[in-house]
Design an enzyme around this catalytic site. Structure first.
Site, mmCIF file in Angstrom:
data_model
loop_
_atom_site.group_PDB
_atom_site.id
_atom_site.type_symbol
_atom_site.label_atom_id
_atom_site.label_comp_id
_atom_site.label_asym_id
_atom_site.label_seq_id
_atom_site.Cartn_x
_atom_site.Cartn_y
_atom_site.Cartn_z
ATOM 1 N N GLY A 97 0.810 -1.217 0.000
ATOM 2 C CA GLY A 97 0.000 0.000 0.000
ATOM 3 C C GLY A 97 0.839 1.260 0.000
ATOM 4 N N THR A 119 -7.491 -14.742 -7.558
ATOM 5 C CA THR A 119 -7.310 -13.727 -8.588
ATOM 6 C C THR A 119 -7.283 -12.371 -7.887
ATOM 7 O OG1 THR A 119 -8.383 -15.021 -10.319
ATOM 8 C CG2 THR A 119 -8.330 -12.625 -10.628
ATOM 9 N N GLU A 121 -7.165 -8.133 -8.150
ATOM 10 C CA GLU A 121 -7.324 -6.902 -8.916
ATOM 11 C C GLU A 121 -6.248 -5.944 -8.426
ATOM 12 O OE1 GLU A 121 -10.102 -7.451 -6.589
ATOM 13 O OE2 GLU A 121 -10.938 -8.997 -7.860
ATOM 14 N N TYR A 151 -18.621 -24.105 -0.317
ATOM 15 C CA TYR A 151 -18.616 -23.463 -1.636
ATOM 16 C C TYR A 151 -18.413 -24.496 -2.733
ATOM 17 C CZ TYR A 151 -17.585 -19.674 -4.963
ATOM 18 O OH TYR A 151 -17.603 -18.796 -6.016
#
Length: 174
Positions: A97, A119, A121, A151
């Site tokens: 960050g 994955t 972003e 899931y």
């Protein structure tokens, strides 16, 4: 309830959490430090939620790769995680960050039963060089309360992801 370092270790040893590859030295007081994988997809064009996205996949060389503002990058975690007992939350961390890298802001939840390489972003505010397998964030494990539903058994779009998964929202729109 967030698992502590010792509880994460115990859950890995007992098979209730899988982190592959697992390195005990990457444990912090309440999290595991995950690494960026070795491939990245780059999108520098417009996107349309009703259509498959146009990304170009590249290997991140050992000498690094410069990410540029204005592009969307999809990366993948080096580690694969899974648990039938605990939910997972993934985020970037302070170390990336403060380099102006925003990572994985939109989808931090891994449901009970998620078995994936995540994955990611990725957006940057200034040009920044990244490297394969560099520490890129933290994952925490949360004890689920109530009736468990895996899931894995729900037939969801992104079950068992092993690489970068582009948006498949178009499957719902078209």
């Amino acid at each position: 309830m967030i698992l502590t370092r010792s509880e994460i270790t115990h859950a890995v040893e007992s098979g209730h959490i899988a982190i592959q590859p697992f390195d005990p030295g990457r444990l912090s007081p309440n999290a595991y430090d995950w690494r960026l994988g070795e491939t990245i997809q780059v999108c520098d064009t417009d996107l349309d939620a009703a259509h498959s996205s146009g990304f170009v996949e590249q290997i991140i060389p050992p000498t690094g790769m410069v990410l540029l503002p204005g592009n969307l990058y999809l990366g993948v975690t080096y580690e694969r995680t899974q648990s039938e007992r605990y939910a997972q939350l993934i985020n970037g961390d302070r170390t990336v960050g403060t380099l102006g890298i925003w990572v994985h802001v939109s989808a931090p939840l891994g449901h009970v039963g998620h078995a994936i390489r995540w994955t990611l972003e990725i957006r940057v505010v200034r040009p920044v060089r990244i490297y394969p397998k560099m520490t890129f964030g933290k994952i925490i494990f949360i004890k689920a309360k109530g009736e468990m539903a895996s899931y894995q058994n729900m037939g969801r779009k992104y079950t068992n992801s092993s690489g970068i998964e582009n948006s498949r929202l178009y499957e719902e729109i078209t």
